[in-house]
Design an enzyme around this catalytic site. Structure first.
Site, PDB file in Angstrom:
ATOM      1  N   PRO A  31       0.751  -1.466  -0.332  1.00  0.00           N
ATOM      2  CA  PRO A  31       0.053  -0.153  -0.133  1.00  0.00           C
ATOM      3  C   PRO A  31       1.163   1.243  -0.118  1.00  0.00           C
ATOM      4  O   PRO A  31       2.029   1.057   0.796  1.00  0.00           O
ATOM      5  CB  PRO A  31      -1.080   0.339   0.907  1.00  0.00           C
ATOM      6  CG  PRO A  31      -0.660  -1.144   1.839  1.00  0.00           C
ATOM      7  CD  PRO A  31       0.718  -1.487   1.200  1.00  0.00           C
ATOM      8  N   SER A  32       0.346   2.217  -0.811  1.00  0.00           N
ATOM      9  CA  SER A  32       1.368   3.167  -0.806  1.00  0.00           C
ATOM     10  C   SER A  32       0.827   4.801  -0.854  1.00  0.00           C
ATOM     11  O   SER A  32       2.237   5.710  -0.288  1.00  0.00           O
ATOM     12  CB  SER A  32       1.667   3.303  -2.537  1.00  0.00           C
ATOM     13  OG  SER A  32       0.488   4.288  -2.482  1.00  0.00           O
ATOM     14  N   ASN A  33       0.506   4.620   0.852  1.00  0.00           N
ATOM     15  CA  ASN A  33      -0.187   5.515   1.280  1.00  0.00           C
ATOM     16  C   ASN A  33      -0.208   5.191   2.574  1.00  0.00           C
ATOM     17  O   ASN A  33      -0.126   5.450   4.388  1.00  0.00           O
ATOM     18  CB  ASN A  33      -1.479   6.152   0.794  1.00  0.00           C
ATOM     19  CG  ASN A  33      -1.897   6.303  -0.140  1.00  0.00           C
ATOM     20  OD1 ASN A  33      -1.015   7.589  -0.545  1.00  0.00           O
ATOM     21  ND2 ASN A  33      -2.518   5.667  -0.905  1.00  0.00           N
ATOM     22  N   CYS A  34       0.858   4.156   3.200  1.00  0.00           N
ATOM     23  CA  CYS A  34       1.128   3.847   4.564  1.00  0.00           C
ATOM     24  C   CYS A  34       2.209   4.111   4.323  1.00  0.00           C
ATOM     25  O   CYS A  34       3.173   3.275   4.110  1.00  0.00           O
ATOM     26  CB  CYS A  34       0.712   2.603   3.872  1.00  0.00           C
ATOM     27  SG  CYS A  34       0.740   1.232   5.411  1.00  0.00           S
ATOM     28  N   LEU A  35       2.930   4.987   5.557  1.00  0.00           N
ATOM     29  CA  LEU A  35       3.908   5.155   5.809  1.00  0.00           C
ATOM     30  C   LEU A  35       4.598   4.653   6.629  1.00  0.00           C
ATOM     31  O   LEU A  35       4.156   4.236   7.867  1.00  0.00           O
ATOM     32  CB  LEU A  35       4.680   6.672   5.636  1.00  0.00           C
ATOM     33  CG  LEU A  35       3.175   7.708   4.529  1.00  0.00           C
ATOM     34  CD1 LEU A  35       3.739   9.194   5.073  1.00  0.00           C
ATOM     35  CD2 LEU A  35       4.237   7.375   3.429  1.00  0.00           C
TER      36      LEU A  35
END
Lengths: 119, 112, 95
Positions: free
Chosen positions: B108-112
Site C-alpha cells: 500500500p503506497s499511502n502507508c508510511l
C-alpha cells in the site's frame, strides 16, 4: 484540529502524472483522517466521465481509484459547472458523484479551506 | 536483493520487500508459503480478509492503507471483524502491509 | 500564485476566473510573461477588478527584461514574497 486542505485537480486522467498526484495527495490525507476536499476543475472534470478504460493505454485505471475515495474518508467531492459544460459533460452521470458548483460556489468553497493546492 | 519463492514447480518472483512482482502469480499455495515465511498459520479468519483484499483491489485498483481497510472490512463483514484490533491480531499488527502481501497485492503506497 | 508560462497552458485563464475580491495574484517564474506588452494576457490582468491585487517577483521580471509594467503591479523581492504568504489566509499554488 487538523488543518483542512482543498486539492484542486485540473489535469485530464491521460495527460501526465498531475491527476494521479492530486489523487494520491487526497488518498494519503484521507488515510490520516485530515479534512480533505477534492475539486475537479478544467480538464480535471474529464476524470469523472464514465466508462473509461486505462488498460487500453497500459495505465492504471484512475477512475477505479476515484471510487475508493470515500473509503479513504474523502467524501467532499466537487466539480466546476463551467468546466463540465465546456467539455460536453453538463448532462452526464459522473462517477463518483460530485457536487457541482458555479463561480460563486467555487469562491465560497475555496474560502472554507485552510489550505489549497492546485495540480 | 530480489527473492524468489518456489511453489510446487513454479518460481514466483518477489520484490525486495517480499511482495509479488506479478499479481497474476498469486494462488492459495503462494499465500500459504508467504504466510509461513511470516510465521503465520492461515485460518478461516485470515482467508476471509485475504479474499476481501483481492476484491478491494479488483474494484479499486489499489491496496488500501489501514484505515480504509478497516472501513471496507466493516462494511462487508460487520464491525466485529472490521476493527483494527481484529485485523492487528490476525496480521501481526501491520494488517495493511502484511495482508496485502499475503493477498498478492502491491505494497500500500499511502502507508508510511 | 502562478509560475507557468501563460502562453502554453490554461492556468492563468482558469486562475483569473477563480479570483475573488480581496484576493491577490502573485506571478513568479515564466508566469511573469503574462505582463508582456501587447498580449491578451496583459489585457486580462489590467481588466481584473481593483479589489484583486497584482504582484510579481522582481528578479523574474528583471531576468526576462519585462519593462513598461502596468501601474497596478507591485514588484516584490523574496522577503516581500514571504510577507505576502503570511498576510493572506491561504496560498493557492498552481503547480
Amino acid at each position: 484540529m487538523a488543518r483542512s486542505m482543498l486539492i484542486v485537480s485540473r489535469q485530464s486522467p491521460w495527460s501526465g502524472p498531475g491527476a494521479r498526484e492530486a489523487l494520491d495527495i487526497a488518498l494519503a490525507g484521507g488515510a490520516y483522517d485530515l479534512p480533505i476536499g477534492l475539486l475537479f476543475l478544467d480538464d480535471g472534470v474529464l476524470q469523472l466521465a464514465p466508462g473509461q478504460h486505462g488498460a487500453t493505454l497500459q495505465q492504471k485505471d484512475l477512475t477505479a481509484n476515484l471510487k475508493a475515495l470515500s473509503l479513504f474518508g474523502v467524501d467532499k467531492l466537487y466539480a466546476c459547472a463551467r468546466s463540465l459544460a465546456d467539455r460536453g459533460l453538463a448532462n452526464t452521470a459522473l462517477a463518483p458523484a460530485v457536487e457541482i458548483l458555479d463561480a460563486q460556489g467555487l469562491a465560497e468553497l475555496i474560502n472554507r479551506y485552510d489550505q489549497v493546492i492546485t495540480l | 536483493m530480489n527473492e524468489r519463492l518456489i511453489v510446487g514447480e513454479h518460481p514466483v518472483a518477489l520484490d525486495k520487500e517480499g511482495y509479488l512482482v506479478d499479481l497474476d502469480d498469486w494462488s492459495e499455495a503462494v499465500a500459504l508459503q508467504l504466510a509461513t515465511a511470516e510465521g503465520i498459520e492461515l485460518e478461516a479468519d485470515h482467508w476471509e480478509i485475504i479474499g476481501l483484499l483481492r476484491a478491494f483491489y479488483s474494484e479499486f485498483q489499489l491496496s488500501p492503507a489501514t484505515r480504509p481497510l478497516v472501513k471496507y472490512v466493516a462494511r462487508e463483514l460487520g464491525p466485529e471483524k472490521g476493527n483494527s484490533q481484529h485485523l492487528n491480531r490476525l496480521f501481526n499488527g501491520t494488517p495493511a502491509k502484511l495482508a496485502a502481501k499475503l493477498a498478492g497485492l502491491p505494497k500500500p503506497s499511502n502507508c508510511l | 500564485m502562478l509560475s507557468h508560462s501563460p502562453f502554453s497552458d490554461g492556468r492563468l485563464a482558469s486562475c483569473l476566473r477563480l479570483l475573488a475580491a480581496g484576493d491577490a495574484l502573485l506571478l513568479t517564474g515564466d508566469a511573469v510573461y503574462a505582463l508582456a506588452a501587447d498580449t491578451v494576457q496583459r489585457q486580462a490582468l489590467e481588466l481584473m477588478p481593483d479589489s484583486v491585487a497584482l504582484f510579481a517577483l522582481e528578479e523574474d521580471l528583471q531576468a526576462r527584461a519585462l519593462v513598461s509594467l502596468p501601474a497596478r503591479l507591485t514588484a516584490v523581492d523574496y522577503s516581500g514574497f514571504v510577507d505576502l504568504c503570511t498576510r493572506y489566509a491561504r496560498v493557492n499554488s498552481w503547480l
